[in-house]
Scaffold this active site. Structure first.
Site, PDB file in Angstrom:
ATOM      1  N   ASN A  82      -4.801 -31.194  16.924  1.00  9.79           N
ATOM      2  CA  ASN A  82      -5.817 -30.159  17.123  1.00  9.79           C
ATOM      3  C   ASN A  82      -5.209 -28.807  17.494  1.00  9.79           C
ATOM      4  OD1 ASN A  82      -8.041 -31.804  16.594  1.00  9.79           O
ATOM      5  ND2 ASN A  82      -8.127 -32.548  18.699  1.00  9.79           N
ATOM      6  N   HIS A  83      -5.838 -27.747  17.016  1.00 10.17           N
ATOM      7  CA  HIS A  83      -5.458 -26.370  17.329  1.00 10.17           C
ATOM      8  C   HIS A  83      -6.680 -25.629  17.880  1.00 10.17           C
ATOM      9  CE1 HIS A  83      -1.414 -26.077  15.255  1.00 10.17           C
ATOM     10  NE2 HIS A  83      -1.848 -27.271  14.876  1.00 10.17           N
ATOM     11  N   LEU A  84      -6.462 -24.402  18.299  1.00  8.87           N
ATOM     12  CA  LEU A  84      -7.535 -23.599  18.909  1.00  8.87           C
ATOM     13  C   LEU A  84      -8.376 -22.929  17.824  1.00  8.87           C
ATOM     14  CD1 LEU A  84      -5.448 -21.953  21.769  1.00  8.87           C
ATOM     15  CD2 LEU A  84      -7.149 -23.779  22.012  1.00  8.87           C
ATOM     16  N   ALA A  85      -9.268 -23.690  17.230  1.00  6.97           N
ATOM     17  CA  ALA A  85     -10.056 -23.177  16.111  1.00  6.97           C
ATOM     18  C   ALA A  85     -10.994 -22.048  16.508  1.00  6.97           C
ATOM     19  CB  ALA A  85     -10.849 -24.316  15.472  1.00  6.97           C
ATOM     20  N   ALA A  90      -5.171 -19.673  15.607  1.00  6.28           N
ATOM     21  CA  ALA A  90      -4.977 -21.099  15.854  1.00  6.28           C
ATOM     22  C   ALA A  90      -3.514 -21.442  16.089  1.00  6.28           C
ATOM     23  CB  ALA A  90      -5.514 -21.915  14.674  1.00  6.28           C
TER      24      ALA A  90
END
Length: 210
Positions: A82-85, A90
């Site tokens: 997961n990334h900082l969408a 991101a």
């Protein structure tokens, strides 16, 4: 009683591409129930390699129930991907340290929780299960499906993103099957009912409820 031992690695004589998976997996964040098998076209060791982005610091787990059927090429994407969408970028600056080390101060990467596969679930060839998904007992995941959301018990899903194609049984029948939870019976009882478990659901329920 001649029932295959669930601690057997390769339950089919002379065939080493189908295993009882719990005897092959050794990752502390992966648990697998008895009699769940994995079939791989090349090497059963591929399964653990295909549980992607499972890191100890994310703390998430992959839990797979009993009597599941996992086809070659199945992949599980875990929360480490997961990334900082919702952020401006991101890009994971903090991962690379140095002057970027503080980029995540006061923030956390998204974590959708554990990934759970119920009992008696069939996951088809090259299906992909995304982080935090829960797959209900008795579900069927079609080949090459990308499962991005929870799957109800006894649903058949397929596509990208996967959607419910149909239910295997009506709601009352599903409720009865879930209440019986045959996968938790003693193996002697499961063996006795095996001919009915592979047949008509009405006949099985009638016999099981006697």
């Amino acid at each position: 009683m001649a029932v295959v031992d669930p601690s057997t690695i390769f339950p089919l004589a002379g065939y080493d591409r189908l295993c009882f998976l719990k005897n092959v997996v050794d990752h502390p964040q992966i648990t697998v129930g008895d009699y769940t098998y994995y079939d791989d076209f090349e090497d059963v060791a591929n399964f653990q390699r295909r549980v992607r982005y499972l890191f100890d610091f994310t703390g998430d787990h992959l839990r797979i129930g009993k009597f599941c059927m996992l086809a070659s090429g199945v992949e599980f994407i875990m929360n480490g991907a997961n990334h900082l969408a919702q952020a401006v970028s991101a890009y994971p600056f903090a991962v690379f340290g140095g002057d970027w080390a503080g980029a995540m101060a006061g923030k956390t990467y998204p974590n959708k929780g554990d990934t759970t596969v119920g009992n008696d679930v069939w996951v088809g060839y090259r299906a992909t299960i995304m982080p935090g998904v829960s797959i209900g007992h008795g579900a069927i995941i079609g080949a090459c499906a990308v499962v991005t959301r929870d799957v109800p018990p006894y649903a058949i899903v397929g596509g990208n993103p996967a959607r419910v194609i149909r239910m295997r049984f009506d709601a009352d029948t599903v409720a009865c099957l879930l209440a019986l939870a045959w996968w938790d019976w003693p193996i002697e009882k499961i063996t006795h009912f095996a001919p009915l478990l592979t047949g008509d659901v009405t006949a099985f329920l009638a016999a099981a409820e006697e």
